[in-house]
Write a protein that holds these residues in place. Structure first.
Motif, PDB file in Angstrom:
ATOM      1  N   PHE A   1       0.864  -1.186   0.000  1.00  0.00           N
ATOM      2  CA  PHE A   1       0.000   0.000   0.000  1.00  0.00           C
ATOM      3  C   PHE A   1       0.895   1.229   0.000  1.00  0.00           C
ATOM      4  CE2 PHE A   1      -2.511   3.353   1.934  1.00  0.00           C
ATOM      5  CZ  PHE A   1      -3.776   3.170   1.407  1.00  0.00           C
ATOM      6  N   PHE A   2       0.913   1.958  -1.120  1.00  0.00           N
ATOM      7  CA  PHE A   2       1.802   3.108  -1.292  1.00  0.00           C
ATOM      8  C   PHE A   2       3.250   2.710  -0.948  1.00  0.00           C
ATOM      9  CE2 PHE A   2      -2.351   5.137  -1.181  1.00  0.00           C
ATOM     10  CZ  PHE A   2      -2.248   6.031  -2.229  1.00  0.00           C
ATOM     11  N   SER A   3       3.899   3.348   0.010  1.00  0.00           N
ATOM     12  CA  SER A   3       5.302   3.019   0.297  1.00  0.00           C
ATOM     13  C   SER A   3       5.455   1.751   1.131  1.00  0.00           C
ATOM     14  CB  SER A   3       5.978   4.194   1.024  1.00  0.00           C
ATOM     15  OG  SER A   3       5.419   4.378   2.315  1.00  0.00           O
ATOM     16  N   ILE A   4       4.363   1.171   1.565  1.00  0.00           N
ATOM     17  CA  ILE A   4       4.409  -0.043   2.381  1.00  0.00           C
ATOM     18  C   ILE A   4       4.426  -1.253   1.449  1.00  0.00           C
ATOM     19  CG2 ILE A   4       3.197  -1.413   4.115  1.00  0.00           C
ATOM     20  CD1 ILE A   4       1.864   1.367   4.913  1.00  0.00           C
ATOM     21  N   ARG A   5       5.543  -1.970   1.439  1.00  0.00           N
ATOM     22  CA  ARG A   5       5.684  -3.144   0.580  1.00  0.00           C
ATOM     23  C   ARG A   5       5.430  -4.422   1.379  1.00  0.00           C
ATOM     24  NH1 ARG A   5      11.597  -4.026  -1.274  1.00  0.00           N
ATOM     25  NH2 ARG A   5      11.683  -4.673   0.920  1.00  0.00           N
ATOM     26  N   ASP A   6       6.307  -4.709   2.316  1.00  0.00           N
ATOM     27  CA  ASP A   6       6.175  -5.909   3.138  1.00  0.00           C
ATOM     28  C   ASP A   6       5.177  -5.657   4.262  1.00  0.00           C
ATOM     29  OD1 ASP A   6       8.306  -7.149   1.632  1.00  0.00           O
ATOM     30  OD2 ASP A   6       9.656  -5.817   2.746  1.00  0.00           O
ATOM     31  N   GLN A   7       4.741  -6.739   4.872  1.00  0.00           N
ATOM     32  CA  GLN A   7       3.722  -6.617   5.923  1.00  0.00           C
ATOM     33  C   GLN A   7       4.200  -5.698   7.052  1.00  0.00           C
ATOM     34  OE1 GLN A   7       2.675  -9.541   9.284  1.00  0.00           O
ATOM     35  NE2 GLN A   7       1.230 -10.112   7.668  1.00  0.00           N
ATOM     36  N   VAL A   8       3.347  -4.754   7.405  1.00  0.00           N
ATOM     37  CA  VAL A   8       3.571  -3.859   8.531  1.00  0.00           C
ATOM     38  C   VAL A   8       2.516  -4.158   9.587  1.00  0.00           C
ATOM     39  CG1 VAL A   8       3.259  -1.455   9.265  1.00  0.00           C
ATOM     40  CG2 VAL A   8       4.764  -1.982   7.346  1.00  0.00           C
ATOM     41  N   ARG A   9       2.934  -4.197  10.828  1.00  0.00           N
ATOM     42  CA  ARG A   9       2.000  -4.463  11.934  1.00  0.00           C
ATOM     43  C   ARG A   9       2.057  -3.330  12.947  1.00  0.00           C
ATOM     44  NH1 ARG A   9       2.898  -9.882  15.101  1.00  0.00           N
ATOM     45  NH2 ARG A   9       1.882 -10.707  13.205  1.00  0.00           N
TER      46      ARG A   9
ATOM     47  N   PRO B   1      -0.606   0.507  -5.102  1.00  0.00           N
ATOM     48  CA  PRO B   1       0.329  -0.460  -4.519  1.00  0.00           C
ATOM     49  C   PRO B   1       1.758   0.058  -4.596  1.00  0.00           C
ATOM     50  CG  PRO B   1      -0.342  -1.179  -6.702  1.00  0.00           C
ATOM     51  CD  PRO B   1      -1.144   0.061  -6.395  1.00  0.00           C
ATOM     52  N   PHE B   2       2.660  -0.629  -3.932  1.00  0.00           N
ATOM     53  CA  PHE B   2       4.084  -0.296  -3.995  1.00  0.00           C
ATOM     54  C   PHE B   2       4.537  -0.376  -5.453  1.00  0.00           C
ATOM     55  CE2 PHE B   2       8.639  -1.373  -3.435  1.00  0.00           C
ATOM     56  CZ  PHE B   2       9.012  -0.341  -2.598  1.00  0.00           C
ATOM     57  N   LYS B   3       5.252   0.642  -5.942  1.00  0.00           N
ATOM     58  CA  LYS B   3       5.466   0.785  -7.382  1.00  0.00           C
ATOM     59  C   LYS B   3       6.778   0.183  -7.911  1.00  0.00           C
ATOM     60  CE  LYS B   3       2.438   4.613  -8.530  1.00  0.00           C
ATOM     61  NZ  LYS B   3       2.282   5.892  -9.241  1.00  0.00           N
TER      62      LYS B   3
ATOM     63  N   TRP C   1       5.751  -4.937  -7.729  1.00  0.00           N
ATOM     64  CA  TRP C   1       4.714  -5.030  -6.705  1.00  0.00           C
ATOM     65  C   TRP C   1       3.399  -4.382  -7.135  1.00  0.00           C
ATOM     66  CZ3 TRP C   1       4.478  -7.188  -1.732  1.00  0.00           C
ATOM     67  CH2 TRP C   1       5.612  -7.917  -1.365  1.00  0.00           C
ATOM     68  N   GLN C   2       3.444  -3.508  -8.147  1.00  0.00           N
ATOM     69  CA  GLN C   2       2.205  -2.878  -8.605  1.00  0.00           C
ATOM     70  C   GLN C   2       1.252  -3.891  -9.233  1.00  0.00           C
ATOM     71  OE1 GLN C   2       5.246  -2.411  -9.792  1.00  0.00           O
ATOM     72  NE2 GLN C   2       5.271  -1.852 -11.975  1.00  0.00           N
ATOM     73  N   ASP C   3       1.778  -5.074  -9.576  1.00  0.00           N
ATOM     74  CA  ASP C   3       0.929  -6.119 -10.151  1.00  0.00           C
ATOM     75  C   ASP C   3       0.477  -7.144  -9.115  1.00  0.00           C
ATOM     76  OD1 ASP C   3       1.236  -5.020 -12.743  1.00  0.00           O
ATOM     77  OD2 ASP C   3       3.196  -6.001 -12.927  1.00  0.00           O
ATOM     78  N   LYS C   4       0.861  -6.933  -7.852  1.00  0.00           N
ATOM     79  CA  LYS C   4       0.491  -7.864  -6.791  1.00  0.00           C
ATOM     80  C   LYS C   4      -0.684  -7.317  -5.988  1.00  0.00           C
ATOM     81  CE  LYS C   4       5.203  -9.666  -6.315  1.00  0.00           C
ATOM     82  NZ  LYS C   4       6.320  -9.952  -5.378  1.00  0.00           N
TER      83      LYS C   4
END
Length: 409
Positions: free
Chosen positions: A10-18, A90-92, A96-99
């Motif tokens: 989500f935007f600059s967030i690529r890997d899972q953030v908790r 999504p993260f660009k 990752w934009q295709d995930k």
């Protein structure tokens, strides 16, 4: 209350953030002294506040945007029609934009824990699930798989297939089920509508009047504690012209609408009236706006998130706002801030201080002061942060010589 929130891509967030509100096992003297920063829920310690700290463009606002997006999808996705495209990016980098993007929120409603998650692409919902813990054990409410098939827990949702038939790949099942008057879905919908608030309100909207009337005495007392000399505030309804676009006409027309205006009175001359919007300081206006919202949160055990909540406020006022949350019985605050004075283990537990940093490949990473096992509570956390010990601090080459070179180019 919120227990944890997870999201990725989500935007600059690529890997899972908790973002975890479940308190860590910290049994130090300082942590015990900060016992009012924690809620005890059925023997589980839950944090009342979590602060996000880090440089500009590290992703703090994107974390709050992700939570806002998740909640707005729950509240609004039943309104989506064919052709709808979800309002996020999504993260660009690196494909990752295709995930797909994923969201999970673990929360407590009516003293029952719920775990809700969904996965989506820009133009469709891929999967979705809801579990609850009605007797302390995880049980399925519903699961929606990537192949479009659903499964349901026994007797939890009335006539679930009727909802399925009215749910497209643009709608969350939970959102659609609420619009079709399914009891458990409506209960959770009301939770996200009324209990988990996504920021401040415009104090000039008429909807604020009830809150002001309810909390006026407390607001005045809070303003006194914060050393303003305001002794009284009056709310007045006024009509102002507002532009209105009429389909088929190129020019705007204006119509009168009702707005709320606040007038203040001061200690020195109690009969002289001031306009809050025009004649009070930015800090006073911001504090009033926060108090209108926050007192409802504190009094009614709600949660709220605020981006840079203390911008324009004296650091003592930021302390006061955190003290309001920590003095409550069960309210929660997720906030971002550049105020390094708040990075203080005598005010916030180590698990309440969360750093947000951007890696060399442009992705946001999140970690708390608690993750630094070599940090001892007799150390100066603010000083360590400024010195870059925890990484989440901007590197700025601001020497006079480097700036001179910049100006010469």
């Amino acid at each position: 209350m919120i227990l944890k929130i997870e999201f990725e891509n989500f935007f600059s967030i690529r890997d899972q953030v908790r973002i975890d509100f479940r308190a860590a096992n910290i049994n130090t003297m300082l942590a015990r002294e900060l016992g009012h920063n924690v809620i005890d829920w059925n023997g589980v310690p839950v944090l009342k506040s979590v602060g996000l700290f880090g440089p500009n463009a590290s992703g703090k606002s994107n974390i709050l945007k992700a939570i806002n997006f998740c909640c707005r999808m729950i509240l609004d996705s039943h309104l989506n029609n064919e052709g709808a495209v979800f309002n996020y990016e999504p993260f660009k980098f690196d494909g990752w934009q295709d995930k797909s993007s994923k969201f999970l929120i673990d929360f407590v409603c009516d003293n029952v824990e719920y775990e809700y998650s969904f996965e989506l692409a820009k133009n469709k919902i891929i999967s979705e699930s809801l579990y609850h813990y009605p007797v302390g054990r995880r049980a399925k409410v519903f699961v929606r798989n990537a192949d479009g098939k659903y499964s349901f827990g026994t007797g939890v949702i009335n006539k679930p297939m009727d909802v399925v038939l009215n749910t497209s790949d643009k709608n969350l099942f939970l959102s659609r089920a609420s619009s079709m008057n399914r009891e458990i879905a409506q209960k959770l919908y009301r939770y996200f509508m009324n209990q988990f608030l996504l920021g401040l309100v415009n104090v000039n909207e008429m909807m604020v009047l009830d809150s002001f009337n309810t909390y006026k005495k407390v607001i005045l007392k809070a303003l006194e504690i914060c050393d303003t000399d305001i002794t009284d505030i009056e709310a007045r309804k006024e009509q102002v012209p507002a532009p209105v676009a009429i389909p088929g006409q190129g020019e705007l027309t204006f119509q009168l609408i009702d707005v709320l205006k606040f007038k203040t009175f001061h200690r020195y001359k109690k009969d002289v009236m001031f306009d809050l919007d025009l004649e009070e300081s930015n800090g006073t206006r911001k504090l009033f706006q926060i108090l209108i919202r926050l007192l409802d949160v504190v009094k009614n055990r709600k949660g709220i998130m605020m981006d840079e909540f203390d911008m324009g406020l004296h650091t003592r006022l930021a302390d006061f706002i955190l003290d309001l949350i920590h003095a409550s019985e069960g309210s929660q605050l997720l906030f971002s801030s550049h105020n390094t004075n708040l990075i203080d283990v005598k005010r916030l537990r180590r698990d309440q201080i969360v750093f947000v940093n951007k890696t060399e490949d442009g992705a946001t990473e999140v970690y708390s002061l608690y993750d630094f096992k070599d940090f001892r509570e007799n150390m100066d956390a603010e000083k360590g942060y400024i010195q870059g010990r925890f990484d989440a601090v901007p590197y700025v080459d601001s020497s006079v010589d480097s700036i001179k070179q910049l100006l010469e180019e």
